[in-house]
Design an enzyme around this catalytic site. Structure first.
Site, mmCIF file in Angstrom:
data_model
loop_
_atom_site.group_PDB
_atom_site.id
_atom_site.type_symbol
_atom_site.label_atom_id
_atom_site.label_comp_id
_atom_site.label_asym_id
_atom_site.label_seq_id
_atom_site.Cartn_x
_atom_site.Cartn_y
_atom_site.Cartn_z
ATOM 1 N N GLU A 1 0.842 -1.219 0.000
ATOM 2 C CA GLU A 1 0.000 0.000 0.000
ATOM 3 C C GLU A 1 0.871 1.261 0.000
ATOM 4 O O GLU A 1 0.566 2.219 -0.710
ATOM 5 C CB GLU A 1 -0.969 0.001 1.193
ATOM 6 N N ASP B 1 3.475 -4.602 -5.334
ATOM 7 C CA ASP B 1 3.920 -5.878 -4.738
ATOM 8 C C ASP B 1 5.444 -5.891 -4.592
ATOM 9 O O ASP B 1 5.986 -6.310 -3.575
ATOM 10 C CB ASP B 1 3.521 -7.064 -5.639
HETATM 11 ZN ZN LIG Z 1 -2.766 -2.486 -4.549
#
Ligand SMILES: [Zn+2]
Length: 636
Positions: free
Chosen positions: A484, A547
């Protein structure tokens, strides 16, 4: 938690970890897992959602039996929940719905359609464009008015004309025919053919999912008069009566659509009228009864591959959550989320942000100026964990007439909601608002607020637990938190500043360098195949960058607090959080519509970029998980 529970499963001895980490960790569970009939998939995230849903249904059922609850908002949520469960009462809404759609028959041409637009907008009809208030991406302290294109029947514009698209439209047509027959509407073949014809015309002018994935390109400020002339409608009068005054600009999210709008409506009004009638009916018919809900689920089940309709309790919970999510989220958070866990997660977030800063300070491809601005973005990032202290103000307006049918109540609540959001247009944006409620199993970065939100419901095993190892927590929630935070620096987030505004804070060379790295990430995923279907590198690039940054920052944080950490545990839990078993239809659908890559590659492709992975498991050339150093991509 479902019986499938993907959490404490054994490893799969049929594959070597060195060849396929994901299948080694998850394969055995996947082989035995049974996807519930009403779901398109099972595993990780889904198990947690199913668990939260089951718990909340039990809560609502118990609360429904109590006489007095000392919480007005919760009372309203419970009353809505009970309304959904009352199938006989729901049936009373059919006439009101038929009255609603029959109005469209009286609007014979585009000219009279324009004169009805205010009414149709206010009453939640399916319009040939969407209009709404959202946060201004160039000044996130303010709201703006945005015009966009409507949603299509198929999940993506590229599917029209394809075999799979045609097959799905076939299912859609026969479902609509059955609904029209059941409610007694004549000439249904003509109505359906016109509906599909209009949708096909739309598909040629609206953005594809891949185009929508570039958020910045959805920000196109137009003079209100220019938007008026393209829409062929006196938008100014509409705006004035709806919002009190006229904004200086209007944001056009899909300019190609707007350029073609006038011609489309002038030449094909009859098709539009059929389309609007069918779509308005379809989006509301499920409220009328369980029988209609079942009938109207045929198409969505064909898309996802689900074999059965969700039961009425789940449906009642989801519909209640749609209108009262924060009420349910605060209730869930207060009851099930502890202060100890909250403190611990906050410390993990700070640790992750610290690692990010450290990495930025040691960055070798950015200039000092750009690094300074990136760090400012981290320093001002707002952290929201668990659930908000109190339910947001807007919920107090959500009062409905208890003597009405469910359909009429949904109309009433939808109207109140859209009037409330419209009333925000000339107000200041409140950055303390939460975009996800506490009972949601997910997490997010909101670029307009420069904030990250981790609802209470995701802070569970295998993502996070006070009773699992530090390595597992960093391989789980640590990577999710890092993911995030990384959205602040993905291909979209990188174009927005610490205040949430589109603003270029990069030097030219630095940004070009970043774009080169972005291209490498697109290339890394674009070549991948999953069960005969291709991953779209462009569609998924922002999530893949996130990621990648998530693993980088979580690994560094773990290393700092535990220099002798067992990285095997880290990577195994990282693969475990992506454990999922999907129906083939759903897998295919997600490859077309989802900005997230498939879980298999979120685990298997990403870890190959990290030297720590090779060391932890002694991966060598010749192992299938091996990727030559020059092909590995690390951005942050
Ligand atoms: Zn995301």
């Amino acid at each position: 938690m479902s019986e499938n529970n993907a959490i404490n499963h054994e490893f799969n001895d049929k594959v070597r970890l060195e060849d396929d980490l994901y299948s080694y960790v998850n394969g055995k569970w996947i082989e035995n897992a049974v996807i519930p009939d009403d779901l398109p998939c099972t595993g990780g995230f889904i198990d947690l959602s199913v668990g939260v849903e089951k718990l909340m249904i039990e809560e609502l059922n118990a609360l429904s039996k109590q006489n007095q609850i000392d919480d007005e908002l919760l009372n309203r949520a419970i009353n809505l929940y009970k309304k959904v469960l009352d199938n006989d009462n729901r049936k009373k809404g059919l006439n009101a719905l038929l009255d609603k759609i029959s109005l469209l028959d009286n609007i014979k041409d585009n000219a009279s359609f324009r004169s009805y637009l205010y009414y149709l907008y206010d009453n939640n009809y399916t319009l040939p464009f969407s209009l709404g208030v959202s946060i201004d991406s160039k000044d996130a302290t303010k709201y703006c008015l945005t015009i966009s294109s409507p949603s299509l029947i198929l999940p993506d514009a590229t599917m029209y004309g394809s075999d799979s698209g045609n097959a799905l439209l076939g299912v859609y047509k026969s479902m609509i025919k059955a609904i029209l027959d059941e409610v007694g509407i004549q000439d249904c073949d003509d109505l359906i053919n016109k509906t599909i014809a209009f949708d096909e015309r739309l598909s040629k002018i609206v953005k594809t999912n891949e185009e929508w994935a570039d958020y910045i390109k959805a920000y196109n400020p137009y003079e209100v008069s220019k938007a008026c002339s393209l829409l062929d409608w006196n938008l100014k009068d509409f705006i004035h009566s709806r919002f009190g005054k006229t904004p200086e600009k209007i944001i056009v999210a899909d300019p190609r659509f707007l350029d073609n709008y006038k011609e489309l409506m002038e030449e094909h009004y009859e098709e539009f009228s059929a389309w609007s009638k069918v779509l308005t009916l379809y989006s509301n018919i499920g409220y009328i009864s369980e029988e209609f809900r079942e009938l109207s689920s045929i198409y969505s089940n064909a898309l996802s591959g689900a074999k059965a309709v969700t039961n009425i309790d789940k449906y009642a919970y989801r519909l209640t959550d749609r209108f009262y999510s924060e009420v349910l989220g605060v209730y869930y958070g207060k009851k099930y989320f502890g202060e100890e866990a909250k403190k611990d997660v906050i410390s993990i977030v700070h640790n992750l942000i610290e690692s990010y800063k450290h990495r930025l300070l040691n960055n070798t491809w950015l200039s000092k100026d750009t690094i300074k601005k990136a760090i400012l973005k981290l320093d001002t990032m707002i952290i929201k964990i668990g659930y908000p202290d109190k339910v947001e103000e807007s919920y107090k307006h959500l009062v409905f007439s208890e003597d009405k049918s469910l359909y009429e109540i949904v109309e009433e609540l939808s109207k109140i909601k859209s009037q409330y959001y419209d009333s925000l247009l000339f107000k200041e944006v409140d950055h303390s608002l939460w975009v996800m409620s506490g009972n949601t199993v997910n997490a997010c970065y909101n670029p307009s607020f420069n904030d990250i939100t981790f609802p209470a419901a995701i802070l569970q095993h295998p993502f996070y637990s006070l009773s699992q190892s530090v390595e597992e927590n960093y391989g789980g929630i640590g990577c999710v938190i890092g993911h995030e935070i990384s959205h602040a620096f993905d291909n979209n987030g990188a174009q927005m500043d610490e205040k949430g505004n589109i603003n270029n804070w990069w030097t030219k060379e630095d940004y070009e360098h970043f774009q080169e790295k972005t291209e490498l990430m697109i290339k890394e995923f674009d070549s991948l195949e999953l069960n005969g279907n291709k991953v779209n590198g462009k569609l998924t690039v922002s999530e893949n960058i996130a990621d990648n940054g998530g693993i980088t920052s979580s690994l560094e944080s773990l290393h700092r607090i535990k220099p002798d950490a067992d990285l095997k545990l880290f990577f195994i839990n990282y693969a475990r959080i992506w454990c999922i078993k999907q129906r083939p239809e759903y897998e295919k659908l997600l490859l077309t519509v989802d900005v997230h890559g498939p879980a298999y590659y979120r685990a298997n492709m990403q870890v190959r970029n990290f030297e720590e992975f090779y060391q932890a498991f002694d991966i060598k050339e010749g192992d299938k998980m091996f990727l030559p150093k020059e092909q590995r991509v690390i951005i942050w």
